[in-house]
Scaffold this motif. Structure first.
Motif, PDB file in Angstrom:
ATOM      1  N   ASN A 174      16.341   2.262  63.066  1.00 25.84           N
ATOM      2  CA  ASN A 174      16.914   2.861  61.858  1.00 25.84           C
ATOM      3  C   ASN A 174      18.429   2.666  61.831  1.00 25.84           C
ATOM      4  OD1 ASN A 174      16.839   4.165  59.375  1.00 25.84           O
ATOM      5  ND2 ASN A 174      17.063   6.200  60.280  1.00 25.84           N
ATOM      6  N   GLY A 175      18.854   1.449  62.114  1.00 27.85           N
ATOM      7  CA  GLY A 175      20.284   1.139  62.120  1.00 27.85           C
ATOM      8  C   GLY A 175      20.999   1.928  63.208  1.00 27.85           C
ATOM      9  N   TYR A 176      20.350   1.977  64.396  1.00 21.77           N
ATOM     10  CA  TYR A 176      20.884   2.756  65.533  1.00 21.77           C
ATOM     11  C   TYR A 176      21.170   4.197  65.122  1.00 21.77           C
ATOM     12  CZ  TYR A 176      21.191  -1.500  68.284  1.00 21.77           C
ATOM     13  OH  TYR A 176      20.884  -2.645  68.980  1.00 21.77           O
ATOM     14  N   GLY A 177      20.284   4.722  64.281  1.00 22.44           N
ATOM     15  CA  GLY A 177      20.398   6.107  63.867  1.00 22.44           C
ATOM     16  C   GLY A 177      21.335   6.359  62.706  1.00 22.44           C
ATOM     17  N   LEU A 178      21.899   5.298  62.139  1.00 22.55           N
ATOM     18  CA  LEU A 178      22.856   5.459  61.033  1.00 22.55           C
ATOM     19  C   LEU A 178      22.207   5.312  59.659  1.00 22.55           C
ATOM     20  CD1 LEU A 178      25.873   3.443  62.485  1.00 22.55           C
ATOM     21  CD2 LEU A 178      25.455   5.899  62.600  1.00 22.55           C
ATOM     22  N   ALA A 179      20.909   5.129  59.613  1.00 16.24           N
ATOM     23  CA  ALA A 179      20.126   4.948  58.389  1.00 16.24           C
ATOM     24  C   ALA A 179      20.191   3.488  57.946  1.00 16.24           C
ATOM     25  CB  ALA A 179      20.550   5.877  57.262  1.00 16.24           C
ATOM     26  N   ILE A 180      19.079   2.808  58.116  1.00 17.66           N
ATOM     27  CA  ILE A 180      19.013   1.351  57.949  1.00 17.66           C
ATOM     28  C   ILE A 180      19.428   0.872  56.558  1.00 17.66           C
ATOM     29  CG2 ILE A 180      16.544   1.363  57.414  1.00 17.66           C
ATOM     30  CD1 ILE A 180      16.309  -1.268  58.995  1.00 17.66           C
ATOM     31  N   VAL A 181      18.959   1.523  55.500  1.00 13.18           N
ATOM     32  CA  VAL A 181      19.228   1.032  54.144  1.00 13.18           C
ATOM     33  C   VAL A 181      20.692   1.231  53.751  1.00 13.18           C
ATOM     34  CG1 VAL A 181      18.650   1.276  51.700  1.00 13.18           C
ATOM     35  CG2 VAL A 181      16.820   1.153  53.413  1.00 13.18           C
ATOM     36  N   PRO A 182      21.277   2.434  53.888  1.00 14.94           N
ATOM     37  CA  PRO A 182      22.697   2.570  53.551  1.00 14.94           C
ATOM     38  C   PRO A 182      23.589   1.655  54.393  1.00 14.94           C
ATOM     39  CG  PRO A 182      21.703   4.739  53.775  1.00 14.94           C
ATOM     40  CD  PRO A 182      20.684   3.742  54.234  1.00 14.94           C
ATOM     41  N   LEU A 183      23.255   1.514  55.666  1.00 11.73           N
ATOM     42  CA  LEU A 183      24.045   0.642  56.540  1.00 11.73           C
ATOM     43  C   LEU A 183      23.951  -0.813  56.080  1.00 11.73           C
ATOM     44  CD1 LEU A 183      25.809   0.347  59.043  1.00 11.73           C
ATOM     45  CD2 LEU A 183      23.711   0.257  60.424  1.00 11.73           C
ATOM     46  N   ALA A 184      22.745  -1.248  55.741  1.00 12.56           N
ATOM     47  CA  ALA A 184      22.564  -2.618  55.249  1.00 12.56           C
ATOM     48  C   ALA A 184      23.319  -2.831  53.940  1.00 12.56           C
ATOM     49  CB  ALA A 184      21.079  -2.918  55.062  1.00 12.56           C
ATOM     50  N   ARG A 185      23.347  -1.820  53.075  1.00  9.52           N
ATOM     51  CA  ARG A 185      24.080  -1.944  51.799  1.00  9.52           C
ATOM     52  C   ARG A 185      25.578  -2.092  52.040  1.00  9.52           C
ATOM     53  NH1 ARG A 185      20.189   2.062  49.065  1.00  9.52           N
ATOM     54  NH2 ARG A 185      18.778   0.598  48.073  1.00  9.52           N
ATOM     55  N   ILE A 186      26.120  -1.294  52.935  1.00 12.47           N
ATOM     56  CA  ILE A 186      27.549  -1.378  53.262  1.00 12.47           C
ATOM     57  C   ILE A 186      27.881  -2.777  53.771  1.00 12.47           C
ATOM     58  CG2 ILE A 186      29.327  -0.592  54.891  1.00 12.47           C
ATOM     59  CD1 ILE A 186      27.897   2.203  54.761  1.00 12.47           C
ATOM     60  N   LEU A 187      27.069  -3.264  54.692  1.00 14.28           N
ATOM     61  CA  LEU A 187      27.311  -4.598  55.274  1.00 14.28           C
ATOM     62  C   LEU A 187      27.112  -5.701  54.232  1.00 14.28           C
ATOM     63  CD1 LEU A 187      25.570  -3.908  58.674  1.00 14.28           C
ATOM     64  CD2 LEU A 187      28.015  -4.367  58.351  1.00 14.28           C
ATOM     65  N   ASN A 188      26.090  -5.566  53.413  1.00 15.95           N
ATOM     66  CA  ASN A 188      25.818  -6.561  52.376  1.00 15.95           C
ATOM     67  C   ASN A 188      26.979  -6.635  51.380  1.00 15.95           C
ATOM     68  OD1 ASN A 188      23.675  -8.425  51.597  1.00 15.95           O
ATOM     69  ND2 ASN A 188      23.542  -7.238  49.721  1.00 15.95           N
ATOM     70  N   ASP A 189      27.526  -5.480  51.024  1.00 16.16           N
ATOM     71  CA  ASP A 189      28.645  -5.437  50.079  1.00 16.16           C
ATOM     72  C   ASP A 189      29.893  -6.122  50.619  1.00 16.16           C
ATOM     73  OD1 ASP A 189      27.086  -4.117  48.251  1.00 16.16           O
ATOM     74  OD2 ASP A 189      27.936  -2.120  48.651  1.00 16.16           O
ATOM     75  N   CYS A 190      30.026  -6.180  51.940  1.00 19.32           N
ATOM     76  CA  CYS A 190      31.228  -6.848  52.482  1.00 19.32           C
ATOM     77  C   CYS A 190      30.939  -8.290  52.900  1.00 19.32           C
ATOM     78  CB  CYS A 190      31.855  -6.035  53.603  1.00 19.32           C
ATOM     79  SG  CYS A 190      31.021  -6.097  55.159  1.00 19.32           S
ATOM     80  N   GLY A 191      29.776  -8.827  52.497  1.00 19.86           N
ATOM     81  CA  GLY A 191      29.543 -10.252  52.670  1.00 19.86           C
ATOM     82  C   GLY A 191      28.523 -10.651  53.715  1.00 19.86           C
ATOM     83  N   VAL A 192      27.874  -9.697  54.360  1.00 19.78           N
ATOM     84  CA  VAL A 192      26.852 -10.045  55.340  1.00 19.78           C
ATOM     85  C   VAL A 192      25.691 -10.722  54.627  1.00 19.78           C
ATOM     86  CG1 VAL A 192      25.065  -9.068  56.845  1.00 19.78           C
ATOM     87  CG2 VAL A 192      27.420  -8.283  57.038  1.00 19.78           C
ATOM     88  N   ASP A 193      25.199 -11.792  55.209  1.00 23.51           N
ATOM     89  CA  ASP A 193      24.059 -12.499  54.659  1.00 23.51           C
ATOM     90  C   ASP A 193      22.811 -12.171  55.478  1.00 23.51           C
ATOM     91  OD1 ASP A 193      22.466 -14.233  53.213  1.00 23.51           O
ATOM     92  OD2 ASP A 193      23.106 -15.998  54.310  1.00 23.51           O
ATOM     93  N   HIS A 194      22.809 -12.600  56.738  1.00 20.26           N
ATOM     94  CA  HIS A 194      21.656 -12.386  57.618  1.00 20.26           C
ATOM     95  C   HIS A 194      21.614 -10.956  58.150  1.00 20.26           C
ATOM     96  CE1 HIS A 194      21.756 -16.743  57.589  1.00 20.26           C
ATOM     97  NE2 HIS A 194      20.597 -16.763  58.204  1.00 20.26           N
ATOM     98  N   LEU A 195      20.395 -10.468  58.352  1.00 17.60           N
ATOM     99  CA  LEU A 195      20.155  -9.177  58.984  1.00 17.60           C
ATOM    100  C   LEU A 195      19.094  -9.384  60.057  1.00 17.60           C
ATOM    101  CD1 LEU A 195      19.839  -7.068  55.700  1.00 17.60           C
ATOM    102  CD2 LEU A 195      21.834  -7.155  57.215  1.00 17.60           C
ATOM    103  N   ALA A 196      19.041  -8.494  61.045  1.00 18.55           N
ATOM    104  CA  ALA A 196      18.022  -8.594  62.089  1.00 18.55           C
ATOM    105  C   ALA A 196      17.408  -7.226  62.344  1.00 18.55           C
ATOM    106  CB  ALA A 196      18.630  -9.151  63.370  1.00 18.55           C
TER     107      ALA A 196
END
Length: 197
Positions: free
Chosen positions: A31-53
């Motif tokens: 779960n994003g190391y406990g930080l909540a997977i979806v909000p964390l992925a959104r934050i990273l995606n908004d700053c240009g992250v492409d790949h996720l694991a």
């Protein structure tokens, strides 16, 4: 009541620090190391992250259902469970291959579904958890795996290893040398290894 505060500014600063050195694939397991997977992925995606694991089918499904339909998602462990592999393929997840069982399960499942599966080959250079052991790696099989036409339903797009520890530089350097030996061999034989990580 306990409260967890996530400093998104610090998170983005850390991301940008490493993104300057090359592509970053954020690991969102647990779960994003406990930080909540979806909000964390959104934050990273908004700053240009492409790949996720991720490390589980449930995590991959959660990201796809949350709208991460275009992001390449890498599953960080292989699977020899045909049902799990089928669902991962239907979700468009890049699979890891780390054993003969993973390979044959994926090959049969992709052929049955008539899809081409993107895969990253995982090498065990000393972690001892997942991956093809570099000590026992069959180089003839490895070449066959990478040569175009050998695996019409499997498309290698990357290769990686997992370092045993960040604190022991000697161990990390030994693992890196083992990893480089395989990469160098493949590149010398004109194999396109894809992403190296």
């Amino acid at each position: 009541m306990a409260e967890l505060i996530v400093n998104t500014g610090a998170l983005l600063q850390n991301y940008r620090r490493y993104a300057d050195a090359g592509q970053v694939i954020p690991i969102l397991k647990g779960n994003g190391y406990g930080l909540a997977i979806v909000p964390l992925a959104r934050i990273l995606n908004d700053c240009g992250v492409d790949h996720l694991a991720v490390a589980s089918l449930a995590e991959a499904r959660t990201l796809r259902e949350a709208g991460f339909t275009e992001n390449p998602i890498l599953m960080l462990r292989g699977s020899a469970d045909p049902q799990e592999v089928e669902e991962l393929l239907k979700l468009g997840v890049t699979l890891s291959l780390g054993s003969r069982e993973d390979y044959f399960t994926l090959k049969r499942t992709a052929e049955r579904l008539d899809v081409v599966a993107d895969v990253h080959l995982e090498l065990d250079t000393g972690m001892g958890r997942y991956g093809y052991s570099t000590d026992r790696l069959n180089m003839k099989w490895l070449l066959g795996f990478y040569w175009e036409g050998e695996n019409t339903h499997i498309h290698p797009t990357g290769i990686y290893t997992h370092f045993h520890t960040a604190g022991d530089r000697g161990t990390t350097k030994r693992q890196y040398r083992e990893f480089r030996k395989v990469i160098d061999f493949l590149q010398e034989t004109k194999c396109d290894v894809g992403m190296i990580h």
